[in-house]
Design a protein around this motif. Structure first.
Motif, mmCIF file in Angstrom:
data_model
loop_
_atom_site.group_PDB
_atom_site.id
_atom_site.type_symbol
_atom_site.label_atom_id
_atom_site.label_comp_id
_atom_site.label_asym_id
_atom_site.label_seq_id
_atom_site.Cartn_x
_atom_site.Cartn_y
_atom_site.Cartn_z
ATOM 1 N N SER A 16 18.902 4.611 -29.275
ATOM 2 C CA SER A 16 18.035 3.256 -29.646
ATOM 3 C C SER A 16 17.553 2.859 -28.184
ATOM 4 O O SER A 16 16.363 2.225 -28.615
ATOM 5 N N ASN A 17 17.955 3.200 -27.105
ATOM 6 C CA ASN A 17 17.241 2.696 -25.876
ATOM 7 C C ASN A 17 15.958 3.646 -25.679
ATOM 8 O O ASN A 17 14.879 3.169 -25.336
ATOM 9 N N LEU A 20 13.625 1.854 -27.901
ATOM 10 C CA LEU A 20 13.120 0.748 -27.132
ATOM 11 C C LEU A 20 11.949 1.132 -25.975
ATOM 12 O O LEU A 20 10.816 0.479 -26.062
ATOM 13 N N ALA A 115 19.280 -1.787 -25.682
ATOM 14 C CA ALA A 115 19.466 -1.955 -26.878
ATOM 15 C C ALA A 115 21.075 -1.600 -27.336
ATOM 16 O O ALA A 115 21.611 -0.732 -26.499
ATOM 17 N N GLY A 121 22.975 -7.220 -27.522
ATOM 18 C CA GLY A 121 21.847 -6.378 -27.042
ATOM 19 C C GLY A 121 22.238 -5.563 -25.737
ATOM 20 O O GLY A 121 21.086 -5.073 -25.424
ATOM 21 N N SER A 150 21.293 -2.461 -32.686
ATOM 22 C CA SER A 150 20.355 -1.512 -32.512
ATOM 23 C C SER A 150 20.090 -0.540 -33.584
ATOM 24 O O SER A 150 19.109 -0.202 -33.650
#
Ligand SMILES: Cc1cc2nc3c(=O)[nH]c(=O)nc-3n(C[C@H](O)[C@H](O)[C@H](O)COP(=O)(O)O)c2cc1C
Length: 182
Positions: A16-17, A20, A115, A121, A150
């Motif tokens: 998820s990072n 992002l 994330a 978060g 996320s």
């Protein structure tokens, strides 16, 4: 044309990072910025060890990343929170880059975000990241961008599902574009 780098401190396939980092990259592109998304899988670096550095010199990946950092106007780092701090991959990468003499942290304006599947978060690790970057002489914009929940935060097209998160991401982009080093 301004040049930006985005990178994720996780190389997990479904990270998820990474999502992002790409989402911020998309927003920067919409503002006319030339964006390169860095996948750290393409920049393999052994765990930093001064003996190995002395014996083998600087690895190509560190030299290349340092050059890219020194030439960028904007760098956005999406940093997974691992036990209240940054991931070992990200710290190792930052440390290797810091050994290069090209002033890799002194040109760009940096933005940081995280994330996490948790409600907060992943922002619990961003204080450490800010301190590390400050120590290296980097200018980091004030906003810290946390994306909670996320695994459901991104639509299939990569947009943020929640308007409020999208607005904070827009603010991140505004700060990155407006706060320039002199
Ligand atoms: C070693 C480890 C420590 C973690 N510690 C935290 C934590 O302190 N806070 C948190 O919100 N999530 C924590 N997580 C969960 C990560 O936020 C989650 O795995 C996240 O999806 C990682 O980012 P990625 O999706 O980009 O790979 C941890 C995960 C690992 C593997």
């Amino acid at each position: 044309m301004l040049k930006a780098l985005t990178l994720s401190g996780s190389v997990r396939a479904a990270s998820s990072n990474s999502r992002l980092a790409k989402a911020i990259g998309e927003k920067l592109m919409e503002e006319g910025v030339d964006v390169t998304n860095i996948d750290l899988l393409n920049f393999p670096l052994e765990l930093f060890n001064e003996d190995s550095e002395a014996a083998n010199g600087e690895p190509d990946a560190a030299v290349e990343l340092a050059k890219m950092f020194a030439e960028a106007d904007i760098i956005f780092i999406a940093s997974p929170e691992y036990n209240g701090s940054v991931s070992p991959l990200l710290k190792n990468t930052i440390d290797w880059i810091s050994r290069q003499k090209t002033g890799p942290y002194k040109n760009a304006t940096f933005g940081i975000g995280a994330a996490s599947p948790g409600k907060m978060g992943g922002v619990g690790g961003l204080g450490h990241l800010r301190e590390i970057l400050n120590k290296l002489g980097a200018l980091v914009v004030p906003l810290t961008l946390g994306v909670g929940n996320s695994f459901n935060a991104f639509a299939p097209n990569g947009d943020f599902r929640e308007d409020m998160v999208g607005r904070r991401a827009d603010n991140m982009v505004k700060q990155l574009l407006n706060i320039r080093r002199s």
